[in-house]
Write a protein that holds these residues in place. Structure first.
Motif, PDB file in Angstrom:
ATOM      1  N   LEU A  54       0.868  -1.175   0.000  1.00 15.21           N
ATOM      2  CA  LEU A  54       0.000   0.000   0.000  1.00 15.21           C
ATOM      3  C   LEU A  54       0.901   1.220   0.000  1.00 15.21           C
ATOM      4  O   LEU A  54       1.668   1.426   0.932  1.00 15.21           O
ATOM      5  CB  LEU A  54      -0.871   0.021   1.258  1.00 15.21           C
ATOM      6  CG  LEU A  54      -1.624  -1.262   1.617  1.00 15.21           C
ATOM      7  CD1 LEU A  54      -2.388  -1.062   2.915  1.00 15.21           C
ATOM      8  CD2 LEU A  54      -2.553  -1.663   0.499  1.00 15.21           C
ATOM      9  N   ASP A  69       0.971  -1.593  -5.050  1.00 11.51           N
ATOM     10  CA  ASP A  69      -0.162  -2.297  -5.652  1.00 11.51           C
ATOM     11  C   ASP A  69      -1.433  -1.472  -5.536  1.00 11.51           C
ATOM     12  O   ASP A  69      -2.304  -1.522  -6.402  1.00 11.51           O
ATOM     13  CB  ASP A  69      -0.369  -3.652  -4.955  1.00 11.51           C
ATOM     14  CG  ASP A  69       0.812  -4.558  -5.164  1.00 11.51           C
ATOM     15  OD1 ASP A  69       1.043  -4.955  -6.317  1.00 11.51           O
ATOM     16  OD2 ASP A  69       1.524  -4.837  -4.186  1.00 11.51           O
ATOM     17  N   TYR A  70      -1.523  -0.766  -4.429  1.00  6.66           N
ATOM     18  CA  TYR A  70      -2.636   0.151  -4.200  1.00  6.66           C
ATOM     19  C   TYR A  70      -2.020   1.477  -3.801  1.00  6.66           C
ATOM     20  O   TYR A  70      -1.117   1.518  -2.970  1.00  6.66           O
ATOM     21  CB  TYR A  70      -3.551  -0.360  -3.080  1.00  6.66           C
ATOM     22  CG  TYR A  70      -4.115  -1.731  -3.359  1.00  6.66           C
ATOM     23  CD1 TYR A  70      -5.121  -1.910  -4.301  1.00  6.66           C
ATOM     24  CD2 TYR A  70      -3.626  -2.840  -2.690  1.00  6.66           C
ATOM     25  CE1 TYR A  70      -5.624  -3.177  -4.564  1.00  6.66           C
ATOM     26  CE2 TYR A  70      -4.129  -4.106  -2.941  1.00  6.66           C
ATOM     27  CZ  TYR A  70      -5.128  -4.267  -3.876  1.00  6.66           C
ATOM     28  OH  TYR A  70      -5.624  -5.509  -4.131  1.00  6.66           O
ATOM     29  N   GLY A  76      -8.293   5.041   2.324  1.00  6.92           N
ATOM     30  CA  GLY A  76      -8.515   4.260   1.101  1.00  6.92           C
ATOM     31  C   GLY A  76      -7.588   3.064   1.019  1.00  6.92           C
ATOM     32  O   GLY A  76      -7.995   1.979   0.603  1.00  6.92           O
ATOM     33  N   LEU A  77      -6.343   3.245   1.449  1.00  8.13           N
ATOM     34  CA  LEU A  77      -5.388   2.134   1.430  1.00  8.13           C
ATOM     35  C   LEU A  77      -5.784   1.044   2.408  1.00  8.13           C
ATOM     36  O   LEU A  77      -5.691  -0.140   2.093  1.00  8.13           O
ATOM     37  CB  LEU A  77      -3.980   2.649   1.739  1.00  8.13           C
ATOM     38  CG  LEU A  77      -3.359   3.535   0.660  1.00  8.13           C
ATOM     39  CD1 LEU A  77      -2.049   4.123   1.157  1.00  8.13           C
ATOM     40  CD2 LEU A  77      -3.159   2.767  -0.631  1.00  8.13           C
ATOM     41  N   LYS A  79      -8.764   0.300   3.362  1.00  6.50           N
ATOM     42  CA  LYS A  79      -9.915  -0.400   2.771  1.00  6.50           C
ATOM     43  C   LYS A  79      -9.464  -1.372   1.683  1.00  6.50           C
ATOM     44  O   LYS A  79      -9.988  -2.473   1.567  1.00  6.50           O
ATOM     45  CB  LYS A  79     -10.910   0.613   2.214  1.00  6.50           C
ATOM     46  CG  LYS A  79     -11.645   1.380   3.286  1.00  6.50           C
ATOM     47  CD  LYS A  79     -12.576   2.401   2.671  1.00  6.50           C
ATOM     48  CE  LYS A  79     -13.333   3.179   3.729  1.00  6.50           C
ATOM     49  NZ  LYS A  79     -14.210   4.190   3.119  1.00  6.50           N
ATOM     50  N   GLU A  80      -8.472  -0.962   0.881  1.00  4.69           N
ATOM     51  CA  GLU A  80      -7.930  -1.861  -0.146  1.00  4.69           C
ATOM     52  C   GLU A  80      -7.259  -3.074   0.497  1.00  4.69           C
ATOM     53  O   GLU A  80      -7.369  -4.184  -0.001  1.00  4.69           O
ATOM     54  CB  GLU A  80      -6.935  -1.128  -1.047  1.00  4.69           C
ATOM     55  CG  GLU A  80      -7.566  -0.104  -1.960  1.00  4.69           C
ATOM     56  CD  GLU A  80      -8.492  -0.694  -3.013  1.00  4.69           C
ATOM     57  OE1 GLU A  80      -8.458  -1.916  -3.273  1.00  4.69           O
ATOM     58  OE2 GLU A  80      -9.273   0.083  -3.577  1.00  4.69           O
ATOM     59  N   ARG A  83      -9.872  -5.551   1.339  1.00  3.66           N
ATOM     60  CA  ARG A  83     -10.434  -6.222   0.148  1.00  3.66           C
ATOM     61  C   ARG A  83      -9.456  -7.188  -0.508  1.00  3.66           C
ATOM     62  O   ARG A  83      -9.862  -8.095  -1.217  1.00  3.66           O
ATOM     63  CB  ARG A  83     -10.873  -5.176  -0.878  1.00  3.66           C
ATOM     64  CG  ARG A  83     -12.150  -4.464  -0.522  1.00  3.66           C
ATOM     65  CD  ARG A  83     -12.669  -3.657  -1.702  1.00  3.66           C
ATOM     66  NE  ARG A  83     -11.964  -2.397  -1.868  1.00  3.66           N
ATOM     67  CZ  ARG A  83     -12.328  -1.243  -1.322  1.00  3.66           C
ATOM     68  NH1 ARG A  83     -13.377  -1.191  -0.540  1.00  3.66           N
ATOM     69  NH2 ARG A  83     -11.644  -0.149  -1.552  1.00  3.66           N
ATOM     70  N   SER A  84      -8.186  -6.981  -0.278  1.00  4.21           N
ATOM     71  CA  SER A  84      -7.162  -7.803  -0.920  1.00  4.21           C
ATOM     72  C   SER A  84      -7.165  -9.230  -0.376  1.00  4.21           C
ATOM     73  O   SER A  84      -7.404  -9.458   0.803  1.00  4.21           O
ATOM     74  CB  SER A  84      -5.779  -7.177  -0.679  1.00  4.21           C
ATOM     75  OG  SER A  84      -4.775  -8.036  -1.148  1.00  4.21           O
ATOM     76  N   SER A 101      -4.855  -0.369   8.840  1.00  8.92           N
ATOM     77  CA  SER A 101      -4.918  -1.567   7.992  1.00  8.92           C
ATOM     78  C   SER A 101      -5.093  -2.818   8.834  1.00  8.92           C
ATOM     79  O   SER A 101      -5.860  -3.718   8.484  1.00  8.92           O
ATOM     80  CB  SER A 101      -3.650  -1.684   7.138  1.00  8.92           C
ATOM     81  OG  SER A 101      -3.602  -0.643   6.194  1.00  8.92           O
ATOM     82  N   SER A 105      -8.062  -5.495   8.864  1.00  5.53           N
ATOM     83  CA  SER A 105      -7.627  -6.808   8.381  1.00  5.53           C
ATOM     84  C   SER A 105      -6.905  -7.569   9.492  1.00  5.53           C
ATOM     85  O   SER A 105      -5.730  -7.895   9.377  1.00  5.53           O
ATOM     86  CB  SER A 105      -6.673  -6.633   7.186  1.00  5.53           C
ATOM     87  OG  SER A 105      -7.244  -5.869   6.175  1.00  5.53           O
TER      88      SER A 105
END
Length: 113
Positions: A54, A69-70, A76-77, A79-80, A83-84, A101, A105
């Motif tokens: 990220l 990658d993001y 926003g990172l 959240k990515e 989702r990853s 993060s 996660s």
């Protein structure tokens, strides 16, 4: 054997051509061969270790364009990351971003370099 532009192998030159196009106004031709090698190696390790990076908006161009990658802002990172499907999240940013993060996660390994 170095036979391409900047002393890179043709394979490495081809692999990193898209990144060079994005960073050539920010990374000097003198620095590029080492940056290209590092970008290639980091991307290989990401695949090998099921990791994503990220990259916050203020990262250096070779990180932002070469290995991120993001890319985006801190929330926003995070959240990515959630989702990853990757097992390992590498947060290129500051400590609170990695904490966010991890909160989103908890089952993943979150690293901050």
């Amino acid at each position: 054997m170095a036979d391409g532009v900047f002393g890179l192998t043709k394979d490495l030159e081809r692999e990193t051509a898209g990144v060079w196009a994005k960073v050539k106004d920010h990374v000097t031709p003198l620095e590029w061969p080492e940056q290209a090698r590092l970008i290639s190696e980091i991307n290989r390790l990401k695949r090998e270790r099921d990791a994503v990076i990220l990259a916050h908006n203020y990262m250096t161009p070779e990180i932002f364009h070469g290995v991120g990658d993001y890319v985006g802002d801190s929330l926003g990172l995070a959240k990515e990351a959630a989702r990853s499907d990757a097992k390992v999240i590498v947060q290129a940013g500051v400590h609170f971003m990695a904490e966010t993060s991890k909160i989103l996660s908890p089952e993943k390994t979150v690293l901050i370099p």
